[in-house]
Design an enzyme around this catalytic site. Structure first.
Site, mmCIF file in Angstrom:
data_model
loop_
_atom_site.group_PDB
_atom_site.id
_atom_site.type_symbol
_atom_site.label_atom_id
_atom_site.label_comp_id
_atom_site.label_asym_id
_atom_site.label_seq_id
_atom_site.Cartn_x
_atom_site.Cartn_y
_atom_site.Cartn_z
ATOM 1 N N TYR A 1 0.860 -1.173 0.000
ATOM 2 C CA TYR A 1 0.000 0.000 0.000
ATOM 3 C C TYR A 1 0.903 1.231 0.000
ATOM 4 O O TYR A 1 1.721 1.401 0.898
ATOM 5 C CB TYR A 1 -0.879 0.023 1.255
ATOM 6 C CG TYR A 1 -1.764 -1.191 1.418
ATOM 7 C CD1 TYR A 1 -1.261 -2.373 1.950
ATOM 8 C CD2 TYR A 1 -3.108 -1.158 1.061
ATOM 9 C CE1 TYR A 1 -2.065 -3.495 2.101
ATOM 10 C CE2 TYR A 1 -3.923 -2.267 1.215
ATOM 11 C CZ TYR A 1 -3.397 -3.436 1.739
ATOM 12 O OH TYR A 1 -4.204 -4.546 1.894
ATOM 13 N N HIS B 1 -7.222 -0.379 -1.806
ATOM 14 C CA HIS B 1 -6.682 -1.657 -2.245
ATOM 15 C C HIS B 1 -5.174 -1.545 -2.411
ATOM 16 O O HIS B 1 -4.660 -0.487 -2.768
ATOM 17 C CB HIS B 1 -7.307 -2.072 -3.584
ATOM 18 C CG HIS B 1 -8.749 -2.394 -3.473
ATOM 19 N ND1 HIS B 1 -9.205 -3.528 -2.840
ATOM 20 C CD2 HIS B 1 -9.856 -1.727 -3.890
ATOM 21 C CE1 HIS B 1 -10.524 -3.559 -2.882
ATOM 22 N NE2 HIS B 1 -10.947 -2.468 -3.517
ATOM 23 N N LYS C 1 -3.830 -5.597 -9.671
ATOM 24 C CA LYS C 1 -2.591 -5.109 -9.090
ATOM 25 C C LYS C 1 -1.484 -5.304 -10.112
ATOM 26 O O LYS C 1 -1.650 -6.006 -11.103
ATOM 27 C CB LYS C 1 -2.255 -5.874 -7.801
ATOM 28 C CG LYS C 1 -3.355 -5.793 -6.745
ATOM 29 C CD LYS C 1 -2.963 -6.529 -5.476
ATOM 30 C CE LYS C 1 -4.185 -6.913 -4.650
ATOM 31 N NZ LYS C 1 -5.002 -5.755 -4.245
#
Lengths: 359, 359
Positions: B287, B298, B329
């Site tokens: 993060y 997220h 991601k």
């Protein structure tokens, strides 16, 4: 009145008296009854009762120390007590009863490296019905392929999140009937094979190979993997020598080629269509029933081929299973016994499906 | 008039005259000009023109044989000609111009193991602008970590499907400022650490650890990974000895622990929050900016830690990148130089992001 347990190092259980039997065993499925009024709790069970405040302390018989949750949980720091406690607590939190998979907690416990017997929702230890065998490991614990067994594997990661995997021995089946041509002109390239003008049914019905772009004629130029070509060569569908194709396969990927060929052959013999699983990081994606490529559905399984003596890292299980789930397929591990690779033998592949489970 | 090329084994190119220069070089970006009216084509370019029917045959100067596409493509079966042709044809099909990454096809070609220079859509070899360097491999070709370079890697699987990966050297950055307490009471367990009553900000703002269920008090019971605990111990946040935690980490996962600790430390120093990536089969999910756990977004990256001398299988690239894409991601490989592991050193980690590309 405060309720305390006594830890007996000789037997490894925590004994609790007073009304523990009725409160914790009869109505909530902890421990097993002893003579008189007492019950015996496994350390994990006792820790959970301490954690919840149902027990005030556990007295260590040997030292006389009164242990709270922190002290009791810290007693044996070198063991897997931590991960076992976390999973026990998680399943209790989800409303399940579970007991150590040993007598006298359960009669006839599951064999093998099983930690707990988990009961079906709504059932408890006294109902005589086990839901599944549960095994618990940390994410750094190796999993030998030979240890896979029907049941649930709970993996506790380094931040105490738990992932549950349902492991099921299962034989794949299919229903793709194919008729094969013979004597097709083919060229063996470095890492693939080109079929120059096979009948188009070889691709369109039996789903071998992949037509080269722009050459989807009545007799297309079909590109096949070395695996497909080895299988077809052995059946005289193409005019290459099986041994030469297999040799090239071994040059490209070593002994993995023979293993994959064994599984490829077995799948085809079961009337399943295996295609490459490369894009999914697997060996094969499989279609149980192919009528024609034009009406192709989605492949149902992703198959990973492993030697029977393989050892898995839980991380790889997580990756494989998560990817399969993300593309709506089931992950299957095919474990192959060492063999000569020349002929398929029915008894030498073990099939295990592995899926995420939300208990 | 039929157009034929002549293959010159000495130079390795196919020479074509007549109006080939105008038809194939000037207007369609094949080959490079020679004296007079001729152009020189790389074998892949000549094969493509044969494939499309733009050339009728290639005459082998040495033997006088007239080769059609089948014969020309089969000439050098032991090389990677097949995979190079497939990718060349695919990109041409998609409307791109591309040339062998060598003079005289392009001036100042990209260095390293590059097969083609691909031009931006709408641009050609003569416009002097390269879109990206393209490298082509079969799915069985090992990829040393040391060979990663900015550009595109095209992997041709065993059934000739092509997956394109964009590889970019990129340093991760973050913006999570944290203040840390000191002297927190902690217990070292077999494979994790429990912090008994840290200030809750350690979790809620700085996102260390995971509270035990039911104990999210003002001073929660916080469970940390060995990595987190090693980092915190080194900073005297917890009352465990750094060396003892690191030793436990090494017992659990060997030298991988030191590598992961190096990367964990580097990420924290860059104000990024790394948490376990186990569920995604990665080392970390990260993060960039955490204000509080309550408002957590997220994670943006999945980080895999590898030794600098690692060698990848294209299959694992496919798996990692596909999974990352599936959960929105970006996959990042952190390559760690061998070192003593005692102190973080800025210069010893290389960061590579790897993403699927649709050209």
């Amino acid at each position: 009145m405060s309720l305390e347990g006594r830890f007996d190092a000789e037997t490894g259980v925590v004994r609790v008296g007073n009304d523990a039997r009725q409160r914790y065993h009869d109505s909530r499925g902890y421990g097993y009854p002893l003579e008189g009024n007492e019950i015996a709790l496994a350390p994990v069970e006792a820790a959970h009762l301490l954690y919840r405040g149902d027990l005030d302390a556990v007295v260590d018989d040997a030292t006389g120390d009164r242990l709270d949750f922190q002290a009791f949980a810290s007693r044996e720091p070198g063991t897997d007590f931590g991960v076992r406690f976390l999973v026990y607590a998680d399943l209790r939190e989800r409303g399940f009863y579970l007991s150590p998979a040993a007598e006298p907690w359960v009669d006839d416990p599951p064999g093998g490296a099983v930690d707990f017997a988990v009961f079906p929702r709504g059932k408890g230890p006294g109902d005589g019905e086990i839901g599944y065998a549960l095994r618990i490991i940390g994410e750094r614990t190796d999993v030998p392929a030979s240890s896979l067994a029907d049941g649930v594997l709970a993996v506790v990661d380094e931040e105490s999140e738990i992932t549950y995997f349902e492991v099921t021995g299962s034989e794949p089946t299919g229903n793709t009937a194919t008729s094969l041509p013979s004597g097709v002109d083919a060229t063996l390239l470095a890492d693939r094979v080109v079929l120059w003008e096979p009948p188009i049914d070889l691709y369109e019905d039996a789903f071998y190979g992949q037509p080269l772009e722009g050459r989807e004629y009545e007799r297309p130029t079909l590109q096949c993997s070395l695996l497909e070509a080895a299988y077809l060569a052995r059946r005289d569908v193409i005019d290459l020598e099986f041994g030469a194709v297999r040799e090239r396969g071994r040059e490209v990927e070593g002994e993995r080629f023979d293993r994959r060929l064994r599984v490829y052959t077995e799948l085809r013999e079961r009337e399943i269509v295996p295609k490459t699983g490369y894009k999914f990081g697997a060996d094969f994606r499989t279609y149980a029933e192919v009528e024609s490529v034009a009406e192709l559905g989605h492949s149902e399984l992703l198959v990973r081929v492993h030697p029977a003596e393989a050892v898995f890292e839980p991380r790889d299980l997580a990756l494989d299973v998560r990817l399969a789930h993300g593309v709506r397929k089931t992950m299957v591990f095919a474990l192959v016994e060492r063999g000569d690779g020349a002929t398929p033998a029915e008894t030498d592949i073990e099939w295990w499906s592995i899926e995420r489970l939300t208990p």
